[in-house]
Motif scaffolding. Structure first.
Motif, PDB file in Angstrom:
ATOM      1  N   VAL A 486       0.975  -1.138  -0.085  1.00 23.83           N
ATOM      2  CA  VAL A 486       0.126   0.068  -0.086  1.00 23.83           C
ATOM      3  C   VAL A 486       0.818   1.276  -0.047  1.00 23.83           C
ATOM      4  CG1 VAL A 486      -1.786   1.228   1.119  1.00 23.83           C
ATOM      5  CG2 VAL A 486      -1.832  -1.179   1.203  1.00 23.83           C
ATOM      6  N   THR A 487       0.505   2.135  -0.964  1.00 30.08           N
ATOM      7  CA  THR A 487       1.294   3.396  -0.716  1.00 30.08           C
ATOM      8  C   THR A 487       1.038   4.214   0.164  1.00 30.08           C
ATOM      9  OG1 THR A 487      -0.148   4.448  -2.444  1.00 30.08           O
ATOM     10  CG2 THR A 487       1.663   3.410  -3.493  1.00 30.08           C
ATOM     11  N   LYS A 488       1.927   5.238   0.636  1.00 36.84           N
ATOM     12  CA  LYS A 488       1.661   6.122   1.886  1.00 36.84           C
ATOM     13  C   LYS A 488       0.469   7.004   1.901  1.00 36.84           C
ATOM     14  CE  LYS A 488       6.205   5.466   3.774  1.00 36.84           C
ATOM     15  NZ  LYS A 488       7.302   6.136   4.505  1.00 36.84           N
ATOM     16  N   SER A 489       0.176   7.175   0.711  1.00 36.70           N
ATOM     17  CA  SER A 489      -1.051   8.391   0.517  1.00 36.70           C
ATOM     18  C   SER A 489      -2.501   7.470   0.987  1.00 36.70           C
ATOM     19  CB  SER A 489      -1.096   8.836  -1.104  1.00 36.70           C
ATOM     20  OG  SER A 489      -1.331   7.624  -1.898  1.00 36.70           O
ATOM     21  N   TYR A 490      -2.244   6.272   0.970  1.00 33.24           N
ATOM     22  CA  TYR A 490      -3.468   5.373   1.455  1.00 33.24           C
ATOM     23  C   TYR A 490      -3.536   4.777   2.728  1.00 33.24           C
ATOM     24  CZ  TYR A 490      -5.458   5.769  -3.427  1.00 33.24           C
ATOM     25  OH  TYR A 490      -5.952   6.277  -4.514  1.00 33.24           O
ATOM     26  N   LEU A 491      -2.368   5.112   3.391  1.00 31.24           N
ATOM     27  CA  LEU A 491      -2.284   4.440   4.750  1.00 31.24           C
ATOM     28  C   LEU A 491      -3.566   4.527   5.683  1.00 31.24           C
ATOM     29  CD1 LEU A 491       1.450   5.127   5.581  1.00 31.24           C
ATOM     30  CD2 LEU A 491       0.495   2.854   4.624  1.00 31.24           C
ATOM     31  N   HIS A 492      -4.136   5.773   5.432  1.00 31.82           N
ATOM     32  CA  HIS A 492      -5.339   5.823   6.314  1.00 31.82           C
ATOM     33  C   HIS A 492      -6.425   4.841   6.231  1.00 31.82           C
ATOM     34  CE1 HIS A 492      -6.096   8.243   2.561  1.00 31.82           C
ATOM     35  NE2 HIS A 492      -7.499   8.262   3.171  1.00 31.82           N
ATOM     36  N   LEU A 493      -6.450   4.280   4.934  1.00 32.14           N
ATOM     37  CA  LEU A 493      -7.438   3.279   4.570  1.00 32.14           C
ATOM     38  C   LEU A 493      -6.937   1.951   4.952  1.00 32.14           C
ATOM     39  CD1 LEU A 493      -8.444   4.755   1.210  1.00 32.14           C
ATOM     40  CD2 LEU A 493      -9.818   5.271   3.140  1.00 32.14           C
ATOM     41  N   VAL A 494      -5.902   1.623   5.565  1.00 32.46           N
ATOM     42  CA  VAL A 494      -5.597   0.240   5.905  1.00 32.46           C
ATOM     43  C   VAL A 494      -6.277  -0.319   7.116  1.00 32.46           C
ATOM     44  CG1 VAL A 494      -3.651  -1.253   6.757  1.00 32.46           C
ATOM     45  CG2 VAL A 494      -3.158   0.760   4.889  1.00 32.46           C
ATOM     46  N   PRO A 495      -6.959  -1.300   6.793  1.00 35.25           N
ATOM     47  CA  PRO A 495      -7.837  -1.952   7.900  1.00 35.25           C
ATOM     48  C   PRO A 495      -7.085  -2.479   9.001  1.00 35.25           C
ATOM     49  CG  PRO A 495      -7.988  -3.344   6.170  1.00 35.25           C
ATOM     50  CD  PRO A 495      -7.114  -2.258   5.567  1.00 35.25           C
ATOM     51  N   PRO A 496      -7.680  -2.680  10.307  1.00 36.55           N
ATOM     52  CA  PRO A 496      -6.823  -2.898  11.465  1.00 36.55           C
ATOM     53  C   PRO A 496      -6.263  -4.587  11.396  1.00 36.55           C
ATOM     54  CG  PRO A 496      -9.233  -2.971  11.906  1.00 36.55           C
ATOM     55  CD  PRO A 496      -8.985  -2.225  10.669  1.00 36.55           C
ATOM     56  N   HIS A 497      -7.062  -5.561  10.535  1.00 34.60           N
ATOM     57  CA  HIS A 497      -6.371  -6.753  10.591  1.00 34.60           C
ATOM     58  C   HIS A 497      -5.250  -6.992   9.420  1.00 34.60           C
ATOM     59  CE1 HIS A 497      -9.315  -6.571   6.893  1.00 34.60           C
ATOM     60  NE2 HIS A 497      -8.523  -7.841   6.429  1.00 34.60           N
ATOM     61  N   TYR A 498      -4.877  -5.882   9.061  1.00 33.85           N
ATOM     62  CA  TYR A 498      -3.398  -5.764   8.218  1.00 33.85           C
ATOM     63  C   TYR A 498      -2.239  -5.877   9.184  1.00 33.85           C
ATOM     64  CZ  TYR A 498      -5.503  -5.161   3.516  1.00 33.85           C
ATOM     65  OH  TYR A 498      -6.254  -5.657   2.120  1.00 33.85           O
ATOM     66  N   VAL A 499      -1.318  -6.887   9.009  1.00 29.62           N
ATOM     67  CA  VAL A 499      -0.209  -6.841  10.077  1.00 29.62           C
ATOM     68  C   VAL A 499       0.951  -6.236   9.163  1.00 29.62           C
ATOM     69  CG1 VAL A 499       1.481  -8.367  11.272  1.00 29.62           C
ATOM     70  CG2 VAL A 499      -1.093  -8.853  11.254  1.00 29.62           C
ATOM     71  N   ARG A 500       1.554  -5.253   9.633  1.00 32.66           N
ATOM     72  CA  ARG A 500       2.645  -4.543   8.976  1.00 32.66           C
ATOM     73  C   ARG A 500       3.957  -5.331   9.140  1.00 32.66           C
ATOM     74  NH1 ARG A 500       2.796  -0.213  11.485  1.00 32.66           N
ATOM     75  NH2 ARG A 500       1.909   1.184   9.701  1.00 32.66           N
ATOM     76  N   LYS A 501       4.646  -5.718   7.960  1.00 31.03           N
ATOM     77  CA  LYS A 501       5.708  -6.534   7.798  1.00 31.03           C
ATOM     78  C   LYS A 501       7.111  -5.916   7.246  1.00 31.03           C
ATOM     79  CE  LYS A 501       6.412 -10.347   7.976  1.00 31.03           C
ATOM     80  NZ  LYS A 501       6.918 -11.172   9.361  1.00 31.03           N
ATOM     81  N   GLN A 502       6.867  -4.888   6.481  1.00 31.25           N
ATOM     82  CA  GLN A 502       8.036  -3.973   6.043  1.00 31.25           C
ATOM     83  C   GLN A 502       7.643  -2.567   5.702  1.00 31.25           C
ATOM     84  OE1 GLN A 502       9.947  -5.120   2.624  1.00 31.25           O
ATOM     85  NE2 GLN A 502      11.918  -4.500   3.170  1.00 31.25           N
ATOM     86  N   THR A 503       8.538  -1.698   6.197  1.00 30.55           N
ATOM     87  CA  THR A 503       8.225  -0.057   5.790  1.00 30.55           C
ATOM     88  C   THR A 503       9.098   0.387   4.725  1.00 30.55           C
ATOM     89  OG1 THR A 503       7.275   0.345   7.896  1.00 30.55           O
ATOM     90  CG2 THR A 503       8.199   2.270   6.603  1.00 30.55           C
ATOM     91  N   LEU A 504       8.851   0.872   3.698  1.00 26.00           N
ATOM     92  CA  LEU A 504       9.691   1.458   2.848  1.00 26.00           C
ATOM     93  C   LEU A 504       9.637   2.800   2.623  1.00 26.00           C
ATOM     94  CD1 LEU A 504       9.192  -1.330  -0.003  1.00 26.00           C
ATOM     95  CD2 LEU A 504      10.953  -1.405   1.589  1.00 26.00           C
ATOM     96  N   VAL A 505      10.302   3.512   1.877  1.00 24.10           N
ATOM     97  CA  VAL A 505      10.184   5.046   1.468  1.00 24.10           C
ATOM     98  C   VAL A 505       8.827   5.541   1.158  1.00 24.10           C
ATOM     99  CG1 VAL A 505      11.103   6.787   0.251  1.00 24.10           C
ATOM    100  CG2 VAL A 505      12.671   5.154   0.968  1.00 24.10           C
ATOM    101  N   ASN A 506       8.357   4.615   0.146  1.00 31.09           N
ATOM    102  CA  ASN A 506       6.936   5.186  -0.400  1.00 31.09           C
ATOM    103  C   ASN A 506       5.729   4.413  -0.103  1.00 31.09           C
ATOM    104  OD1 ASN A 506       8.192   7.457  -1.758  1.00 31.09           O
ATOM    105  ND2 ASN A 506       9.041   5.966  -3.269  1.00 31.09           N
ATOM    106  N   ASN A 507       6.074   3.033   0.593  1.00 34.76           N
ATOM    107  CA  ASN A 507       4.866   2.526   0.772  1.00 34.76           C
ATOM    108  C   ASN A 507       5.206   1.448   2.073  1.00 34.76           C
ATOM    109  OD1 ASN A 507       6.355  -0.032  -0.212  1.00 34.76           O
ATOM    110  ND2 ASN A 507       5.840   0.789  -2.334  1.00 34.76           N
ATOM    111  N   GLU A 508       4.062   0.868   2.379  1.00 35.89           N
ATOM    112  CA  GLU A 508       4.271  -0.432   3.529  1.00 35.89           C
ATOM    113  C   GLU A 508       3.942  -1.562   2.980  1.00 35.89           C
ATOM    114  OE1 GLU A 508       4.916   0.257   6.664  1.00 35.89           O
ATOM    115  OE2 GLU A 508       5.162   2.480   6.827  1.00 35.89           O
ATOM    116  N   ARG A 509       4.371  -2.788   3.491  1.00 30.57           N
ATOM    117  CA  ARG A 509       3.855  -3.830   3.154  1.00 30.57           C
ATOM    118  C   ARG A 509       3.111  -4.774   4.421  1.00 30.57           C
ATOM    119  NH1 ARG A 509       9.254  -5.821  -0.028  1.00 30.57           N
ATOM    120  NH2 ARG A 509       9.048  -4.492  -2.128  1.00 30.57           N
ATOM    121  N   TYR A 510       2.248  -5.508   3.918  1.00 25.17           N
ATOM    122  CA  TYR A 510       1.238  -6.076   5.009  1.00 25.17           C
ATOM    123  C   TYR A 510       0.911  -7.478   4.732  1.00 25.17           C
ATOM    124  CZ  TYR A 510       0.253  -1.182   6.328  1.00 25.17           C
ATOM    125  OH  TYR A 510       0.359   0.180   6.685  1.00 25.17           O
TER     126      TYR A 510
END
Length: 885
Positions: A486-510
Motif C-alpha cells: 500500500v502506498t503511503k497516500s492510502y495508509l489511512h485506509l488500511v484496515p486493522p487486521h492487516y499486519v505490517r511486515k516492512q516499511t519502505l520509503v514510499n509504501n508499506e507492506r502487510y
C-alpha cells in the motif's frame, strides 16, 4: 600457533586431492578460489583479488565468481591450458549440522570438456593417451562428447617421428603420457605445434595392463565383437593406453564411462600416412599462417549441413583410405548423389533439420542433458523416417547400408512429443518441463498452482473494493513470501487486521491470515510441481538412455550421409571429376587439366590455368621442375598432392580426367623456418624433414620436395639436392616432384632413369616477364630473379642497380672461366714437355694426400652412413684434394 577455520581446513583437505587444478570452492552463491589458485584466476580472468581471514597467520588471497556464471569463467581458464576442479555443496546449508559437506563433482580439462560453449561444433575434441616403452608406443584417442575411441600401437622399429605423425592425425587438445616415457619433453614441444595442447604426465600405475583389460571388457568394439576383442587384448601397448585414458576421463567426470564408449582398434597402415609437417604444409584443415579454416582444403569441401557431418568430413580428410574397395564405395555414393540434383537437394534439406545427435547422445549418457536437448532430439527424430524413405531408392552399396543403419526412432519421437514441453527452460529445477496431459499428478499440481494464482488475483480485486485502496497490489519475494503493498497516500485506509511486515520509503507492506494460508497452499503446490516434473523428466531421460546405441548408430549413418552429400555438392558446383582408382600393382598417377582446389576457389577472377601430370614408377618416376619464383611451381606440386589425398578420402577431384594408383604415404618438404623451441635452424629443420622422408618413403609413396638445399651455400645445397634426387630415383623409387632453382639438376634427365624435366612457361617482354602458369617439358632458360623482384614491388632504383651488379658478376665469371681455360692449356703443354721429369716434392705431397684419403675411406662404415653423411664426407675429401692440387 594459528589454526585454520573449519571451512579453510575443509578447503585445504579437498585441494590436496587436486593439486594440479584450480579449485572452484562453492560458498553460497559464489565459487571462491584461494591462495595460488586465486592469484592465477584473478590474473587470467581479470578478477579483483581480495583476502579472507581464515584463522591463518596472514589473510588468504581470494577471488570468486557467481555460481550461475561459473561455466563461462571455467571455459576461459580451460582454453588457456588450466585444469579446473569444481567443489559443490553436497547438502542444503539450511539443514546442515556444522560445516556443510562438500566434494569435487567434476574436473574440467582441455580434453574432457563437454559443455557446448567450450566446444567447436564442427571438430572433435580429442584427448590422447600415450604409453611409451623402449621406443614402442601404445596410442589411444577419444572424444568424450561422442563416445568414440581409437586404439593402435607402434612397435619395434618405430621412432618418435612415427609417434608425432600418428598423434597429429587426431590433433588432440590434451595429451597424457606415462611419467617414465623418454619422449615427454619432445611431446611437449610437439604439442605447441598442435595449438598448445595440454600435456600431463601420469603415474605408471594408471597404465597397468590389467586396468586396461578390465575397461576393455566393458567397451563396445567396432567390427565383429569376438574377433576385435581377441586382437585388441593381444595389443598390450594399446590396452595400457586405453586403460589410462578411460581411468583419467572417469576421474574428471566422476562417473563410470567404459560402457558408454565405442572403440575402433586399427593398424597405422590402414590409412594413408601423412607426417605432421606435410599436414601443415598442405593446409588440409587449417591454414599454415593464421590457423584459419578459410583457405584450407576443408574449407573448399565442407558443404555439410550438420555438425556431425562436418566432423566426419574432417576425419575423412585427415585419414585418407588405402583400401580400393572402400574408396570406390564412397565414390559410387558421391557419383549417384552428384547426378541426382533433386534427390540430393531433398536430402540436404532434411539433414539441415537434424541436430547434433552424437553429442546429444553423449550428454544423455553423461547425465548432463536438459529438456532443450531432448526437444532437439525430438525434432531430429521427426526427420529420420523421411530421410530413410528418400534413401531407399538409391543404388550405391554404401547409401543402401546407410539407409539400413538409419533408425527411424519412432518410439523415441512419440515419447518426447507427448512428454516434453515445446519451449522448456534451460534449468531442470525451474518447472515447465512436462507437457499437459502426460502425467496426471503433474497436471493436478499445475492446476493447484494456477488456481492459487487465480485466487490471488481475485483476492487483490476484493481487497481493493473493500478498503478503497485503488493501487493496492499483492506481490511476492523470497524473503517475505506473498504480501499486500500500500502506498503511503492510502495508509489511512488500511484496515486493522492487516499486519505490517516492512516499511519502505514510499509504501508499506502487510500480510493477513487469509493470505498466509493461501501462500502455503500455492508455494507447496509449486514446489511439489517442480519436484514432480524433474522426476518425470528423469524417467523420460532414462528411457532414451537405454536407446543410446540406436542413437549413436543412427547419428553415425547421418553424419556419413551428410559428408557424402557435401562431396557431391562440391563436385557439382566446382565441376570436379570422378577419379579412376587403380588397383593391384599399378603405379600410375595421371591427371588431365588438374587445378588447385583452394587457389582456384580463392581466385576471384576464375582464370586458374589447369595443368596435366603423369607419374609412375618407370619412365616418369621423378619430375624435376624449374622456373622463376611466383611462377606456380609450388602450386602445381601441391595441387597434385591434394588431389591424391582427395581421391583416397573418397572425393571427386578438380580435373577433367584422373587415374590414381594408391599412395601409402604422402610427404612434403615445402618451406621451413627456425624451430626456436628445439634450437634448430632453418637448414636443420629442412634437413630433418628430408631425413624423415628418406627414412620412411616406399615405392608406393608420393613425395614433394621444394627447393632442397637452399638453406646453405650454393655448392653445398646443389650437392645435397643432387644426392637426394639420386637416392630417391635409385634407392627409394618413390614417385616424386622436385622443384629447384639449381638448373644443373636438369642434366640428370637421360642419366638417371625415370627423371623428367618440366618447367613453368614464361613469356618475356623486354625487361618484363609474364607467367603463363603452364607446365611444359624441358628446363627453364633462366631464373628471372630481378624481374620477379620488380613484380613484388622492389623500388626501381634497387632493381636497376641489381642488374648492373649481375652484369659485373657475369663478366667476372666469364673472365675467370677464360683464365682457368688458358691456365689449363699451359699446364697441359708444360706437362707434355716435362712428362719424363719427376717433381719429388709434388710426388711426396700427392702420396701423403692419397694415403690420408685411402686411410679415411678404409675407416668408414659404409653400410651405416646416411645419404647426407656420405655427401658431407665426399665434399670434405673433394675440398682436401683441391687444396693439395
Amino acid at each position: 600457533m594459528a589454526e585454520p577455520t573449519p571451512m579453510m581446513r575443509q578447503f585445504l583437505e579437498i585441494k590436496e586431492r587436486c593439486k594440479d587444478c584450480i579449485l572452484f570452492f562453492r560458498l553460497g552463491d559464489f565459487y571462491e578460489m584461494f591462495f595460488e589458485d586465486a592469484e592465477i584466476a584473478s590474473r587470467e580472468l581479470e578478477l579483483v583479488l581480495t583476502g579472507k581471514d581464515c584463522g591463518l597467520a596472514e589473510r588468504a588471497p581470494m577471488c570468486g565468481v557467481p555460481y550461475h556464471a561459473a561455466l563461462s569463467y571455467i571455459g576461459r581458464l580451460v582454453s588457456k591450458g588450466h585444469k579446473v576442479a569444481v567443489c559443490e555443496q553436497m547438502e542444503d546449508p539450511a539443514l546442515a549440522k556444522g560445516i556443510v559437506k562438500r566434494d569435487i563433482v567434476r574436473i574440467y580439462t582441455p580434453g574432457t570438456v563437454t559443455d557446448e560453449q567450450m566446444l567447436s561444433q564442427k571438430r572433435n575434441n580429442f584427448i590422447a593417451a600415450i604409453f611409451e616403452f623402449r621406443n614402442m608406443y601404445g596410442i589411444s584417442a577419444a572424444d568424450i562428447t561422442t563416445g568414440e575411441m581409437y586404439l593402435t600401437s607402434l612397435t619395434v622399429g618405430s621412432t618418435y617421428n612415427h609417434l608425432a605423425n600418428e598423434i597429429a592425425r587426431f590433433t588432440p587438445s590434451e595429451i597424457i603420457i606415462n611419467a617414465q616415457a623418454q619422449s615427454v619433453h619432445k611431446i611437449k614441444n610437439f604439442a605447441s605445434t598442435l595449438g598448445n595442447s595440454y600435456v600431463a604426465t601420469l603415474s605408471e600405475d594408471l597404465f597397468d595392463y590389467e586396468n586396461g583389460k578390465s575397461h576393455i571388457n566393458d567397451i563396445r568394439l567396432n567390427g565383429d565383437a569376438k574377433t576385435s576383442y581377441q586382437q585388441l587384448i593381444k595389443d598390450e601397448l594399446a590396452v595400457r593406453a586405453c586403460g589410462a585414458l578411460i581411468s583419467y576421463m572417469e576421474d574428471t567426470q566422476k562417473m563410470h564411462l567404459s560402457n558408454q564408449i565405442t572403440a575402433t582398434h586399427y593398424k597405422v597402415d590402414e590409412y594413408m600416412a601423412i607426417d605432421a609437417a606435410s599436414r601443415r604444409n598442405l593446409e588440409i584443415t587449417e591454414t599454415l599462417r593464421d590457423k584459419n579454416k578459410k583457405g584450407s582444403l576443408l574449407w573448399v569441401l565442407d558443404k555439410t549441413v550438420t555438425s556431425m557431418g562436418a566432423r566426419t568430413l574432417k576425419k575423412w580428410l585427415e585419414q585418407p583410405l588405402i583400401d580400393v574397395d572402400a574408396i570406390n564405395d564412397r565414390l559410387d555414393s558421391v557419383a549417384e548423389l552428384k547426378d541426382a540434383f533433386i534427390l540430393r537437394s531433398e536430402l540436404r534439406e532434411l539433414l539441415s533439420g537434424v541436430y547434433d545427435m552424437e553429442r546429444i547422445a553423449g550428454k544423455i549418457t553423461l547425465g548432463t542433458c536438459n529438456a532443450r536437448d531432448l526437444v532437439s532430439l525430438r525434432q531430429s527424430a521427426a526427420k529420420l523416417p523421411y530421410i530413410k524413405e528418400t534413401l531407399s531408392g538409391c543404388n550405391a552399396p554404401l547409401l543402401k547400408t546407410l539407409c539400413q543403419e538409419t533408425d527411424g526412432l519412432e518410439d523415441i519421437w512419440e515419447l518426447l512429443d507427448k512428454a516434453i514441453a515445446d519451449d522448456p527452460p534451460v534449468l531442470l529445477k525451474e518447472g515447465g518441463l512436462i507437457k499437459k496431459g502426460y502425467n496426471q499428478e503433474v497436471d493436478e499440481c499445475r492446476e493447484a498452482s494456477v488456481n492459487g494464482k487465480t485466487w490471488l488475483t481475485e483476492l487483490e480485486a476484493k481487497e481493493r473494493e473493500e478498503t478503497g485502496i485503488k493501487n493496492l497490489k499483492i506481490s511476492f519475494n523470497k524473503v517475505f513470501g506473498y504480501y499486500i503493498e500500500v502506498t503511503k497516500s492510502y495508509l489511512h485506509l488500511v484496515p486493522p487486521h492487516y499486519v505490517r511486515k516492512q516499511t519502505l520509503v514510499n509504501n508499506e507492506r502487510y500480510i493477513t491470515d487469509e493470505l498466509k494460508k493461501m501462500e502455503d497452499t500455492i508455494l507447496g503446490a509449486e514446489e511439489r510441481l517442480t519436484r514432480l516434473e524433474f522426476e518425470v523428466f528423469c524417467q523420460v531421460r532414462e528411457y532414451v538412455l537405454a536407446q543410446a546405441d540406436r542413437l549413436r548408430r543412427t547419428a553415425s549413418a547421418i553424419a556419413r550421409l551428410d559428408a557424402l552429400a557435401s562431396y557431391a555438392e562440391t563436385a557439382d558446383r566446382e565441376n570436379y571429376c570422378r577419379p579412376d582408382i587403380l588397383s593391384g600393382d599399378a603405379t600410375e598417377i595421371s591427371i588431365k587439366d588438374g587445378r588447385h582446389p583452394v587457389v582456384e576457389k580463392m581466385n576471384a577472377s576464375g582464370d586458374f590455368v589447369p595443368n596435366d601430370v603423369l607419374l609412375d614408377c618407370n619412365d616418369n618416376l621423378l619430375l624435376v621442375i624449374t622456373g622463376p619464383n611466383m611462377a606456380g611451381k609450388s602450386t602445381y606440386m601441391r595441387q597434385v598432392a591434394l588431389m591424391i589425398l582427395m581421391a583416397q578420402a573418397g572425393s571427386f577431384v578438380p580435373a577433367s580426367e584422373a587415374k590414381m594408383s594408391i599412395v601409402d604415404k604422402l610427404f612434403t618438404r615445402v618451406g621451413a623456418s627456425d624451430d626456436l623451441a628445439s634450437g634448430q635452424s632453418t637448414f636443420m629443420v629442412e634437413m630433418s624433414e628430408v631425413a624423415n622422408i628418406l627414412s620412411n618413403a616406399t615405392p608406393k609413396s608420393f613425395l614433394i620436395l621444394d627447393e632442397i638445399g637452399r638453406g646453405t651455400s650454393t655448392f653445398d645445397g646443389l650437392s645435397i639436392a643432387w644426392s637426394v634426387l639420386e637416392y630417391i630415383a635409385h634407392t627409394l623409387k618413390s614417385r616424386a616432384m622436385f622443384a629447384t632453382h639449381y638448373h644443373e639438376l636438369t642434366e640428370l634427365e637421360g642419366t638417371v632413369p625415370g627423371v623428367k624435366n618440366y618447367c613453368v612457361d614464361v613469356k618475356k617482354k623486354g625487361d618484363d616477364i609474364v607467367f603463363l602458369r603452364k607446365m611444359k617439358r624441358g628446363g627453364a632458360d633462366g631464373s628471372y630473379g630481378i624481374s620477379v623482384a620488380a613484380l613484388a614491388g622492389i623500388p626501381k632504383v634497387v632493381t636497376l642497380r641489381a642488374k648492373e651488379i649481375l652484369q659485373q658478376l657475369e663478366e667476372q665469371e666469364d673472365k675467370n672461366s677464360s683464365r682457368k681455360s688458358r691456365a689449363k692449356s699451359k699446364s697441359v703443354q708444360h706437362a707434355e714437355s716435362t712428362e719424363n721429369q719427376l717433381d719429388l716434392l709434388s710426388f711426396t705431397a700427392n702420396s701423403v694426400m692419397q694415403d690420408e684419403i685411402i686411410s679415411e675411406l678404409k675407416g668408414l662404415d659404409v653400410q651405416s652412413l646416411t645419404p647426407i653423411e656420405a655427401l658431407n664426407i665426399l665434399y670434405r675429401l673433394h675440398q682436401k684434394a683441391e687444396k693439395r692440387i
